[in-house]
Design an enzyme around this catalytic site. Structure first.
Site, PDB file in Angstrom:
ATOM      1  N   SER A  11     -22.570 -52.365  37.008  1.00 54.29           N
ATOM      2  CA  SER A  11     -21.156 -52.526  37.354  1.00 54.29           C
ATOM      3  C   SER A  11     -20.900 -51.786  38.662  1.00 54.29           C
ATOM      4  O   SER A  11     -21.288 -50.626  38.800  1.00 54.29           O
ATOM      5  CB  SER A  11     -20.263 -51.927  36.260  1.00 54.29           C
ATOM      6  OG  SER A  11     -18.968 -51.690  36.797  1.00 54.29           O
ATOM      7  N   HIS A  36     -22.527 -56.848  37.288  1.00 58.29           N
ATOM      8  CA  HIS A  36     -21.377 -56.957  36.393  1.00 58.29           C
ATOM      9  C   HIS A  36     -20.127 -56.732  37.231  1.00 58.29           C
ATOM     10  O   HIS A  36     -19.965 -55.677  37.838  1.00 58.29           O
ATOM     11  CB  HIS A  36     -21.498 -55.904  35.297  1.00 58.29           C
ATOM     12  CG  HIS A  36     -20.378 -55.865  34.307  1.00 58.29           C
ATOM     13  ND1 HIS A  36     -20.412 -56.567  33.119  1.00 58.29           N
ATOM     14  CD2 HIS A  36     -19.201 -55.196  34.308  1.00 58.29           C
ATOM     15  CE1 HIS A  36     -19.301 -56.326  32.436  1.00 58.29           C
ATOM     16  NE2 HIS A  36     -18.553 -55.507  33.137  1.00 58.29           N
ATOM     17  N   ASP A  38     -16.214 -56.307  37.449  1.00 54.71           N
ATOM     18  CA  ASP A  38     -15.019 -55.971  36.672  1.00 54.71           C
ATOM     19  C   ASP A  38     -13.756 -56.392  37.408  1.00 54.71           C
ATOM     20  O   ASP A  38     -13.332 -55.719  38.347  1.00 54.71           O
ATOM     21  CB  ASP A  38     -14.983 -54.463  36.400  1.00 54.71           C
ATOM     22  CG  ASP A  38     -16.063 -54.039  35.420  1.00 54.71           C
ATOM     23  OD1 ASP A  38     -16.873 -53.152  35.774  1.00 54.71           O
ATOM     24  OD2 ASP A  38     -16.102 -54.628  34.328  1.00 54.71           O
ATOM     25  N   MET A  40      -9.845 -56.810  37.395  1.00 55.63           N
ATOM     26  CA  MET A  40      -8.669 -56.265  36.691  1.00 55.63           C
ATOM     27  C   MET A  40      -7.403 -56.675  37.435  1.00 55.63           C
ATOM     28  O   MET A  40      -7.366 -56.606  38.665  1.00 55.63           O
ATOM     29  CB  MET A  40      -8.775 -54.741  36.620  1.00 55.63           C
ATOM     30  CG  MET A  40     -10.061 -54.251  35.943  1.00 55.63           C
ATOM     31  SD  MET A  40     -10.155 -52.470  35.861  1.00 55.63           S
ATOM     32  CE  MET A  40     -11.793 -52.234  35.182  1.00 55.63           C
ATOM     33  N   HIS A  69     -16.511 -60.110  34.395  1.00 53.10           N
ATOM     34  CA  HIS A  69     -15.801 -59.555  33.227  1.00 53.10           C
ATOM     35  C   HIS A  69     -14.322 -59.563  33.590  1.00 53.10           C
ATOM     36  O   HIS A  69     -13.855 -58.702  34.330  1.00 53.10           O
ATOM     37  CB  HIS A  69     -16.308 -58.128  32.956  1.00 53.10           C
ATOM     38  CG  HIS A  69     -15.598 -57.446  31.829  1.00 53.10           C
ATOM     39  ND1 HIS A  69     -15.667 -56.073  31.633  1.00 53.10           N
ATOM     40  CD2 HIS A  69     -14.781 -57.922  30.854  1.00 53.10           C
ATOM     41  CE1 HIS A  69     -14.920 -55.752  30.573  1.00 53.10           C
ATOM     42  NE2 HIS A  69     -14.382 -56.858  30.094  1.00 53.10           N
ATOM     43  N   MET A  71     -10.802 -58.887  33.030  1.00 54.47           N
ATOM     44  CA  MET A  71      -9.783 -58.128  32.295  1.00 54.47           C
ATOM     45  C   MET A  71      -8.432 -58.527  32.876  1.00 54.47           C
ATOM     46  O   MET A  71      -7.749 -57.731  33.531  1.00 54.47           O
ATOM     47  CB  MET A  71     -10.075 -56.634  32.436  1.00 54.47           C
ATOM     48  CG  MET A  71     -11.278 -56.188  31.632  1.00 54.47           C
ATOM     49  SD  MET A  71     -11.992 -54.632  32.210  1.00 54.47           S
ATOM     50  CE  MET A  71     -13.049 -55.249  33.525  1.00 54.47           C
ATOM     51  N   MET A 140     -16.769 -53.761  23.994  1.00 54.62           N
ATOM     52  CA  MET A 140     -16.313 -52.631  24.808  1.00 54.62           C
ATOM     53  C   MET A 140     -16.475 -51.340  24.006  1.00 54.62           C
ATOM     54  O   MET A 140     -15.919 -51.219  22.905  1.00 54.62           O
ATOM     55  CB  MET A 140     -14.844 -52.799  25.200  1.00 54.62           C
ATOM     56  CG  MET A 140     -14.549 -54.009  26.043  1.00 54.62           C
ATOM     57  SD  MET A 140     -15.470 -54.042  27.595  1.00 54.62           S
ATOM     58  CE  MET A 140     -15.008 -52.484  28.334  1.00 54.62           C
ATOM     59  N   GLY A 148     -16.590 -44.400  33.979  1.00 50.88           N
ATOM     60  CA  GLY A 148     -16.737 -42.962  33.786  1.00 50.88           C
ATOM     61  C   GLY A 148     -16.152 -42.414  32.491  1.00 50.88           C
ATOM     62  O   GLY A 148     -15.990 -41.201  32.359  1.00 50.88           O
ATOM     63  N   ASP A 179     -20.538 -52.595  26.917  1.00 49.71           N
ATOM     64  CA  ASP A 179     -19.901 -52.211  28.184  1.00 49.71           C
ATOM     65  C   ASP A 179     -19.020 -50.979  28.015  1.00 49.71           C
ATOM     66  O   ASP A 179     -18.064 -50.997  27.255  1.00 49.71           O
ATOM     67  CB  ASP A 179     -19.044 -53.385  28.700  1.00 49.71           C
ATOM     68  CG  ASP A 179     -18.465 -53.128  30.086  1.00 49.71           C
ATOM     69  OD1 ASP A 179     -17.584 -53.893  30.507  1.00 49.71           O
ATOM     70  OD2 ASP A 179     -18.906 -52.169  30.740  1.00 49.71           O
TER      71      ASP A 179
END
Ligand code: DX5
Ligand code: ZN
Length: 331
Positions: A11, A36, A38, A40, A69, A71, A140, A148, A179
């Site tokens: 990621s 990956h 992400d 958002m 992914h 979101m 998840m 983090g 993930d």
């Protein structure tokens, strides 16, 4: 291509966002198996990252597979852009209000892998209605929105093994992704719960960490976990290893290959170095992924025997009609 069973998807969320192209090249050079991404929208999760145009720009930078992914609250609305951007798989969240099935169908219709991701507090049973449309189940192990965070062991133990069942309709190629909070401390546990793909973010970009070593360690620890928790101490079958299931004359090899591929198992046919047929051409070998061998043997042993009988009859008939044609001699 890495050996072993587990795959690492890097990621880039916690990389230097001012230089994503460099981050992509770095993780590729470090040996990541895929990227990956992400996405958002600051609506489904309390963070805003990047969208299909950034992904499209990054697509030229690497051959590695892209796992998107999403979101976002309305993945269906921009789906064509993500497909056009070159995503190899697209995973949306089961918690959205938008209709889910049509989006999964469109992803698959475009020849990409379709996935559903589930937040820690959402039960896995929420994915049940979409079981037949799934290639990927993404569990998840952190609350989505930031990298983090700490890995939720209880969620992993509750959901990762059970997620496999949602992919039981796929004899080959179904993937369980984990993930959130994956690193060298948590990889063995995740591997021991059967995951196929470990998404790793901050652990790769942490200062002082050798990214290549981190990836190799996490992959090896996941396979170790699998070996000793699920596989009775036997090393896992390497993901890309192929085994020969049958050797047949070309036309019959093609026929059986079609039957096996219709079940969802990829087949590679190669001219073998076995029997030379009366037409001067050697048998073709049908190779299948070692991890799908048990399924293929169970399902297609009778078909193989029938093809072998048919091959014998064809050889006799060919000789009666044409005699034996010697193989072409190489100068
Ligand atoms: C979080 C994202 C994760 C995250 C992983 O919402 O979906 O992919 O970037 O990063 P780490 O490995 O740091 O948890
Ligand atoms: Zn993610």
């Amino acid at each position: 291509m890495a050996d072993g069973r587990a795959r690492v998807a890097a990621s880039i969320l916690d990389s230097d966002l001012s230089n994503l192209a460099y981050a992509v090249r770095r993780v590729e050079a470090a040996g990541a198996d895929r990227i990956h991404l992400d996405v958002m929208d600051a609506h489904f999760v309390p963070n805003l990252t990047f969208g299909p145009r950034t992904i499209k720009a990054l697509r030229r930078r690497t051959e590695l597979p892209f796992d998107a992914h999403l979101m976002v609250s309305e993945p269906g609305r921009f789906l064509d852009e993500y497909l056009d951007a070159g995503c190899d798989s697209i995973t949306i969240h089961v918690e959205i209000d938008e209709d889910i099935a049509p989006t999964l169908e469109r992803i698959r219709a475009a020849g990409r892998a379709a996935g559903l991701s589930v937040k820690p507090r959402t039960p896995l049973s929420a994915l049940e209605p979409y079981r037949q449309l799934l290639d990927i189940v993404m569990v998840m192990t952190v609350e989505p929105g930031f990298g983090g965070q700490t890995f939720m062991k209880d969620v992993a133990q509750e959901k990762l093994l059970a997620a496999r069942d949602l992919l039981s309709h796929k004899p080959y190629g179904g993937e369980v992704h984990v993930d959130g909070g994956v690193n060298r401390e948590t990889a063995e546990l995740a591997g021991g719960l059967g995951v196929d793909v470990l998404v790793v973010g901050s652990a790769l970009f942490a200062k002082g960490h050798d990214m290549g070593r981190e990836i190799r360690l996490i992959r090896a620890l996941a396979d170790e976990g699998y070996q000793y928790t699920l596989n009775g101490g036997v090393p896992p079958i390497p993901r890309d290893r192929m085994v020969t299931f049958a050797s047949l004359p070309k036309h019959l090899a093609r026929q059986l290959m079609g039957e096996i591929e219709a079940s969802g198992v990829p087949v590679v046919t190669l001219r073998g170095n076995g029997q030379i047929n009366p037409d001067g051409v050697r048998d073709y070998d049908l190779l299948v992924p070692a991890s799908a061998e048990a399924f293929v043997v169970e399902r297609f042993t009778d078909a193989r025997s029938a093809s072998e009988r048919e091959a014998e009859a064809w050889r006799v008939e060919f000789i009666a009609e044409h005699g034996v044609i010697p193989p072409p001699s190489h100068p």
